[in-house]
Design an enzyme around this catalytic site. Structure first.
Site, PDB file in Angstrom:
ATOM      1  CG  ASP A 150      -2.034   1.023   1.123  1.00 25.92           C
ATOM      2  OD1 ASP A 150      -1.723   2.190   0.803  1.00 25.92           O
ATOM      3  OD2 ASP A 150      -3.205   0.668   1.361  1.00 25.92           O
ATOM      4  NE  ARG A 211     -15.196   0.369  -8.139  1.00 28.25           N
ATOM      5  CZ  ARG A 211     -16.494   0.635  -8.093  1.00 28.25           C
ATOM      6  NH1 ARG A 211     -17.275  -0.024  -7.276  1.00 28.25           N
ATOM      7  NH2 ARG A 211     -17.011   1.567  -8.881  1.00 28.25           N
ATOM      8  CD  GLU A 236     -18.812  -4.554 -12.385  1.00 31.94           C
ATOM      9  OE1 GLU A 236     -19.566  -4.075 -11.528  1.00 31.94           O
ATOM     10  OE2 GLU A 236     -17.951  -5.419 -12.136  1.00 31.94           O
ATOM     11  CG  HIS A 253     -19.238  -5.443  -8.398  1.00 30.99           C
ATOM     12  ND1 HIS A 253     -18.808  -4.365  -9.128  1.00 30.99           N
ATOM     13  CD2 HIS A 253     -18.819  -5.203  -7.128  1.00 30.99           C
ATOM     14  CE1 HIS A 253     -18.162  -3.517  -8.346  1.00 30.99           C
ATOM     15  NE2 HIS A 253     -18.158  -4.013  -7.119  1.00 30.99           N
TER      16      HIS A 253
END
Length: 375
Positions: A150, A211, A236, A253
């Site tokens: 991160d 995502r 999507e 999702h």
């Protein structure tokens, strides 16, 4: 006396009338159908992810508050809202536990199916925010070696607990949990690019429950892996058929769709709107919530991984979601994709489940660490 107000709310927001009706007149509409005409007399707009919130929607309306009960932000033009003094609130973190449970449940299922031990595997978490932190906690409880990537947090915290992406990609299992951003120093669009995916080896497992677009799907198709678990798709509701066919688990999702995650999103926006209008929240809506699931009783096998698997199978089975979308050919049918998401079967998060204590204190502690109630 409270002034008369109108709230337009996506009809997929659970408990909308129960929560918001004491604040004003509630108008529920399908999120994709909400347009400017519906907002002419509206004071607040509450959406999920299917409404594009921008100038085209809000110009020449009196909307002063926009709330999003989902964590994604790419459907909201935040600069426009700020420029026009429209308060915006997003229920960040509301579905983090649901997504983390999806990831861990799939990993336990894979471990049982492919006969490996999770405590002997390394897990790299790419993006250690709301979801990543909970995945980390659960994975450590299962004895996994956890590696964290991160860059924003690494810079801010100046901590050596974070590693770079190339080293993270050496892990046995890689799961991504970043937001989707296309600009800036830490842009995540195609973060796992063709060059990065060339580093992946055939024994590795790759998961995207964050995502679509964080992993380059065209490159992913050509990346040999042990397993792929995919909940988020780059275009999507257009699911890439080639990648879909390579997925061990493919879902539309819904990783964050546990009922408790949806309720949390609704409540967070409700409380933000109450604060915006300086109205005291009313908790009477809670009487409409469903009762907790029945207690889980377990006969231990002596193998903690198998026993955890037996517990998780009584909570949520992602393989059933996978089977449903394959049976309904959702990959090529947009309406079915949206229908499944809107009519998603109810399942509850682990903290809502009560497990009858077993004779094994170590296993009981593991259940507690994962969030279960013990009775």
């Amino acid at each position: 006396m409270t002034p008369s107000r109108t709230l337009v709310i996506d009809d997929a927001v659970p408990y909308a009338k129960e929560l918001f009706s004491h604040l004003g007149n509630v108008i529920s509409l399908p999120g994709k159908e909400i347009n400017t005409e519906h907002l002419q007399n509206a004071d607040a707009l509450i959406v999920r992810s299917r409404t594009q919130v921008n100038s085209a929607l809000l110009e020449h309306t009196n909307v002063s508050f926009v709330g999003s009960t989902v964590v994604g932000l790419d459907h909201v033009d935040q600069p426009y809202l700020k420029e026009n003094a429209i308060e915006f609130y997003s229920a960040q973190g509301c579905n983090a536990n649901s997504v983390s449970e999806y990831v861990i449940t799939n990993l336990v299922n894979l471990a049982i199916e492919k006969k490996f031990t999770l405590s002997e595997k390394s897990l790299a978490i790419i993006g250690v925010g709301h979801v990543g932190k909970l995945v980390e906690k659960k994975a450590r409880a299962l004895g996994m070696t956890v590696l964290l990537n991160d860059p924003p947090r690494a810079r801010q915290e100046m901590s050596d607990e974070f590693i770079d992406l190339d080293n993270a990609l050496k892990s046995d299992i890689i799961t991504v949990h970043t937001p989707l951003t296309k600009t800036g120093q830490d842009a995540t669009f195609h973060l796992l690019s063709t060059d990065k995916l060339k580093k992946i080896q055939p024994h590795q497992i790759l998961i995207n429950a964050a995502r679509g677009g964080i992993i380059d799907e065209q490159a992913w198709i050509n990346t040999p892996t042990e397993s792929n678990i995919i909940d988020c798709w780059e275009n999507e509701p257009n699911i890439n058929p080639d990648l879909y066919n390579q997925a061990d688990i493919a879902t539309p999702h819904i990783a964050g769709h546990a009922l408790d995650a949806k309720i949390a999103g609704s409540e967070m926006v409700y409380r933000a709107l109450c604060q915006h209008w300086q109205i005291s929240p009313d908790d009477s809506w809670r009487r409409f919530l469903p009762p907790p699931p029945p207690p889980i009783s377990l006969s231990l096998t002596g193998n903690h991984q198998e026993d955890i698997h037996n517990v998780l199978q009584q909570c949520y089975r992602p393989e059933e979601d996978d089977a449903a979308i394959r049976a309904n050919n959702i990959v090529v049918t947009h309406k079915k994709y949206e229908y499944y998401r809107r009519h998603y079967p109810i399942h509850r998060e682990w903290p809502q489940h009560r497990v009858i204590k077993t004779p094994d204190p170590t296993f009981n502690n593991l259940l507690y660490s994962l969030g279960f109630q013990l009775i």
